[in-house]
Design a protein around this motif. Structure first.
Motif, short mmCIF file in Angstrom:
data_model
loop_
_atom_site.label_atom_id
_atom_site.label_comp_id
_atom_site.label_asym_id
_atom_site.label_seq_id
_atom_site.Cartn_x
_atom_site.Cartn_y
_atom_site.Cartn_z
N THR A 192 0.82 -1.22 0.00
CA THR A 192 0.00 0.00 0.00
C THR A 192 0.85 1.26 0.00
N ALA A 193 2.15 1.11 0.30
CA ALA A 193 3.11 2.22 0.19
C ALA A 193 4.44 1.61 -0.20
N ARG A 194 5.10 2.15 -1.22
CA ARG A 194 6.33 1.56 -1.71
C ARG A 194 7.49 1.87 -0.77
N PRO A 195 8.59 1.11 -0.87
CA PRO A 195 9.76 1.38 -0.01
C PRO A 195 10.33 2.78 -0.26
N THR A 196 10.99 3.31 0.76
CA THR A 196 11.66 4.61 0.63
C THR A 196 13.10 4.47 1.10
N VAL A 197 13.94 5.40 0.65
CA VAL A 197 15.35 5.42 1.02
C VAL A 197 15.67 6.79 1.59
N SER A 198 16.29 6.82 2.77
CA SER A 198 16.69 8.09 3.40
C SER A 198 18.21 8.13 3.54
N GLY A 199 18.72 9.34 3.67
CA GLY A 199 20.16 9.53 3.82
C GLY A 199 20.72 10.36 2.68
N ASP A 200 21.92 10.96 2.92
CA ASP A 200 22.58 11.78 1.90
C ASP A 200 23.15 10.88 0.81
N ARG A 201 22.93 11.25 -0.42
CA ARG A 201 23.41 10.45 -1.55
C ARG A 201 24.83 10.87 -1.91
N ILE A 202 25.71 10.67 -0.94
CA ILE A 202 27.11 11.06 -1.05
C ILE A 202 27.98 9.82 -0.78
N GLN A 236 27.02 11.19 -5.55
CA GLN A 236 28.11 12.13 -5.82
C GLN A 236 29.19 12.03 -4.74
N PHE A 237 30.42 12.46 -5.12
CA PHE A 237 31.48 12.71 -4.14
C PHE A 237 31.25 14.09 -3.54
N THR A 238 31.76 14.30 -2.32
CA THR A 238 31.73 15.64 -1.74
C THR A 238 32.82 16.50 -2.39
N SER A 239 32.68 17.79 -2.25
CA SER A 239 33.71 18.71 -2.76
C SER A 239 33.92 19.84 -1.76
N THR A 240 35.08 20.49 -1.87
CA THR A 240 35.34 21.72 -1.12
C THR A 240 35.83 22.77 -2.11
N THR A 241 35.41 23.98 -1.88
CA THR A 241 35.83 25.08 -2.74
C THR A 241 36.84 25.93 -1.97
N ALA A 242 38.10 25.88 -2.41
CA ALA A 242 39.18 26.63 -1.75
C ALA A 242 39.45 27.91 -2.55
N VAL A 243 39.56 29.04 -1.86
CA VAL A 243 39.71 30.34 -2.53
C VAL A 243 40.85 31.12 -1.88
N SER A 256 19.38 -3.86 5.35
CA SER A 256 18.40 -2.78 5.29
C SER A 256 19.05 -1.42 5.12
N SER A 257 20.41 -1.38 5.18
CA SER A 257 21.13 -0.13 4.93
C SER A 257 22.31 -0.42 4.00
N TYR A 258 22.86 0.66 3.42
CA TYR A 258 23.93 0.49 2.44
C TYR A 258 24.84 1.70 2.48
N VAL A 259 26.16 1.45 2.60
CA VAL A 259 27.15 2.52 2.58
C VAL A 259 27.58 2.73 1.13
N LEU A 260 27.43 3.95 0.66
CA LEU A 260 27.71 4.26 -0.74
C LEU A 260 29.20 4.16 -1.05
N ARG A 261 29.49 3.62 -2.25
CA ARG A 261 30.85 3.33 -2.65
C ARG A 261 31.28 4.25 -3.79
N PRO A 262 32.62 4.39 -3.99
CA PRO A 262 33.08 5.23 -5.11
C PRO A 262 32.50 4.81 -6.45
N ALA A 263 32.30 3.50 -6.63
CA ALA A 263 31.75 3.02 -7.91
C ALA A 263 30.30 3.45 -8.12
N ASP A 264 29.64 3.94 -7.07
CA ASP A 264 28.25 4.38 -7.19
C ASP A 264 28.13 5.79 -7.74
N ALA A 265 29.24 6.53 -7.77
CA ALA A 265 29.19 7.93 -8.18
C ALA A 265 28.64 8.05 -9.61
N GLY A 266 27.69 8.94 -9.78
CA GLY A 266 27.06 9.15 -11.07
C GLY A 266 25.97 8.16 -11.39
#
Length: 658
Positions: free
Chosen positions: A486-496, A569-576, A531-541
């Protein structure tokens, strides 16, 4: 006044069947042990009359997402019931005749969200009359008392035309029987034409023009003939005395197509030559349409069924036997669709029902019993599936809609057509998507002997079956299984990359246990089954989702997949690094991330809310020079807008220009 267009109230010719079924949308769980089978699960909904006695009676209809029907629980007699497809939701609506006496609800039709029906039986205080219900006891009442007191008005031939119901009823010995209309209220129920001391009755009502209805009328002077009415007594008259005198003329119809009504009639008496006629609603426009069986032989056309801009029917000729015909209301448009059983042997097409633009029907010959379909052309008239091939040494008697193994009581659902095939010692329950491979037998109820499908709505099919240890009772079949998401699965967390995603399994109609499979662009990640998954470098994009398999005891597994969401995505920092010279400000910008290779994308520089410039990174770097900056304090925001694989980032620099 204009008469609204007739609305169909169900297929013709099956109303007297003592079994019932329908599709309803609600499927909450109250499961007895369901049995799996082709395309879903089957279970008993409720043993209304416990033991081997039969609780179900005749007739049923859809009301919203429930079924209204007649049943006898052994306490209240045969009364009005409702079911939403669950045991707890199957209950008595109202004990119209209190105690064990019967009110025998029947002739169910829907009118503007309410159900009209008739009662009968010696114990009904007001006799046989029309009632209305909204599915509640408080909303179930008698519409009016046409036959005063306990006298029976015996309403019959109830037909919905626009926002009214046309029907036949007996009023009194003085007024006799006649044609009535009702909108479901006492004040909106009135006679159209009464016969007085002479017999008069009407049936098979059809709207033919904006302000006229044609119907089969009977009186003592003319027999059964075609009548026309504008809804008033003065405007109700015999259209034409096709069979002069007291002999009956009409044997089938009328059915309206292209502004004309087609019907079967004879001019020569009760055993005469019944052929195809048509009318435009006037006496002058009422004439024979086609002599399908020339000479004194009768083609006896019947089972007129609308399909698009034509009417399909069966008729007999000496050369072809009883076969499938079509008409658009014109002579040239009346033709054989297909000689299904070539030569003089008949195929006896019957049980027509429309489903997704095609007309399905049973074919019954000495050789086989089959399900066929047509879209109204010879080329589209084809066999869907052969259900039985007869033994040439012992062909037996050809079956019919109610016998043998012919498909019977066809009912169209949202995505499938349901039907019963009968045979000794019992019947089988089938469904089809219109293809041979998609025509499958559904799991029988335990030792069940009979199943018929009625009143399709979508979702769960309710039907009647009888066999030890039950009598004829209410069963359900769900092509998806009774455990539904009656309600489909959902995924929470930062996609990083490096962050953890957590799955919520969704909601299901049955208590369930869950298995998880994480997916990358829809492809399973073999070792990712928690029930949880740690995102890997190969997941980027790529897009990550989760597939959940819900398992409940005695039910088919239910598989549901979450939405894919945005790419990882990978995280980034902007250095100025900044430098000011007079009114010139220079920024050296570098965007850093763990993504392979140099970061690509665009950098945007704003002064407060004012956009200054956008530059493209080269090898992850870019130099921005701002000239002639105003003499004041500036808050510059330098933002990397992100890319498919690298998330955006930003920083600020506060510089005062003097």
């Amino acid at each position: 006044m204009p008469i609204p267009r007739r609305r169909p109230v169900g297929p013709v010719g099956i109303a007297t069947s003592l079994v019932l079924g329908l599709l309803v949308a609600t499927t909450q769980a109250q499961a007895q042990e369901p049995s799996g089978g082709a395309g879903g699960e089957t279970r008993l909904v409720k043993d209304i009359l416990p033991g081997q006695e039969s609780g179900l009676s005749h007739g049923s209809i859809v009301l919203g997402s429930s079924m209204i029907f007649a049943a006898d629980d052994g306490v209240h007699g045969e009364e009005l019931w409702i079911s939403d497809g669950t045991s707890s939701g199957t209950r008595l609506v109202k004990d119209i005749t209190p105690g064990a006496s019967d009110s025998v609800p029947s002739n169910f039709i829907e009118l503007d969200g309410r159900i009209l029906f008739t009662t009968e039986g010696a114990a009904v205080p007001s006799g046989s009359e029309i009632w209305v219900t909204d599915g509640t006891a408080a909303g179930t009442r008698q519409v009016t008392d046409i036959g005063p007191g306990s006298a029976d008005s015996n309403p019959s031939s109830l037909t919905v035309i626009g926002d009214t119901v046309w029907f036949n009823a007996f009023t009194s010995s003085a007024d006799g029987s006649g044609v009535w209309t009702t909108d479901g209220t006492t004040e909106g129920t009135r006679p159209v034409k009464l016969g007085g001391e002479e017999r008069f009755s009407g049936s098979a009502f059809e709207r033919i023009t904006e302000d006229r209805v044609v119907f089969r009328g009977f009186d003592e002077q003319h027999g059964s003939e075609l009548w026309v009415s504008d809804g008033t007594a003065g405007g109700t008259r015999l259209l034409k005395d096709v069979n002069p005198g007291r002999g009956d003329a009409i044997s089938a119809g009328p059915s309206v197509v292209g502004g004309r009504a087609v019907f079967a009639a004879t001019t020569t008496g009760p055993i005469g030559d019944y052929e195809l006629w048509s009318t435009d609603g006037t006496a002058a426009g009422t004439a024979p349409l086609k002599d399908i069986a020339p000479g004194p032989t009768s083609s006896n056309p019947f089972e007129f069924t609308p399909l698009g801009s034509s009417v399909v029917f069966s008729a007999t000729s000496p050369e072809l036997g009883r076969e499938l015909w079509t008409t658009d209301g014109t002579t040239e448009g009346t033709r054989l669709l297909r000689d299904i059983n070539p030569g003089a042997a008949r195929s006896a097409p019957n049980g027509f029902v429309e489903f997704q633009g095609r007309l399905y029907f049973a074919v019954d010959t000495a050789e086989a019993e089959e399900l066929w379909a047509t879209a109204g052309t010879p080329a589209s008239t084809v066999a869907v599936k052969r259900l039985r091939t007869r033994d040439p040494d012992d062909p037996g008697q050809p079956g019919s809609l109610y016998g043998g193994d012919s498909p019977g009581a066809l009912r169209a659902g949202a995505d499938r057509l349901y039907f019963a095939a009968f045979g000794m010692p019992g019947g089988t329950f089938w469904s089809t998507d219109g293809t041979e491979s998609g025509t499958v037998q559904i799991a029988d109820p335990p030792q069940g002997r009979l199943a018929q499908a009625k009143q399709p709505v979508g979702g769960t099919m309710l039907f009647a079956a009888d066999g030890p240890p039950y009598g004829q009772e209410l069963w359900a079949h769900d092509p998806q299984g009774f455990n539904r998401a009656t309600a489909r699965p959902t995924v929470s967390g930062d996609r990083i990359v490096g962050r953890r995603l957590v799955a919520t399994p969704g909601r299901y109609t049955e208590p369930s246990t869950f298995q998880y499979q994480w997916l990358r662009d829809g492809t399973p990640l073999g070792d990712a089954t928690a029930s949880s998954y740690v995102l890997r470098p190969a997941d980027a994009g790529r897009r990550i989702s989760v597939r959940v398999t819900a398992r409940a005891p005695a039910h088919e597994p239910v598989v549901s997949v979450s939405s894919e969401g945005t790419p990882i995505q990978f995280t980034s920092t902007t250095a100025v690094t900044s430098r000011r010279s007079g009114r010139t400000v220079t920024f050296s910008i570098e965007v850093r991330s763990a993504a392979p290779g140099a970061t690509r994308g665009a950098v945007r520089v704003k002064d407060g809310s004012r956009m200054l410039t956008t530059r493209t990174l080269t090898d992850g770097r870019v130099r921005v020079v701002l000239h002639q900056q105003a003499k004041r304090r500036h808050v510059y925001r330098i933002s990397f807008r992100g890319s498919t694989t690298v998330a955006g980032s930003s920083t600020t620099r506060t510089i005062t220009v003097r």
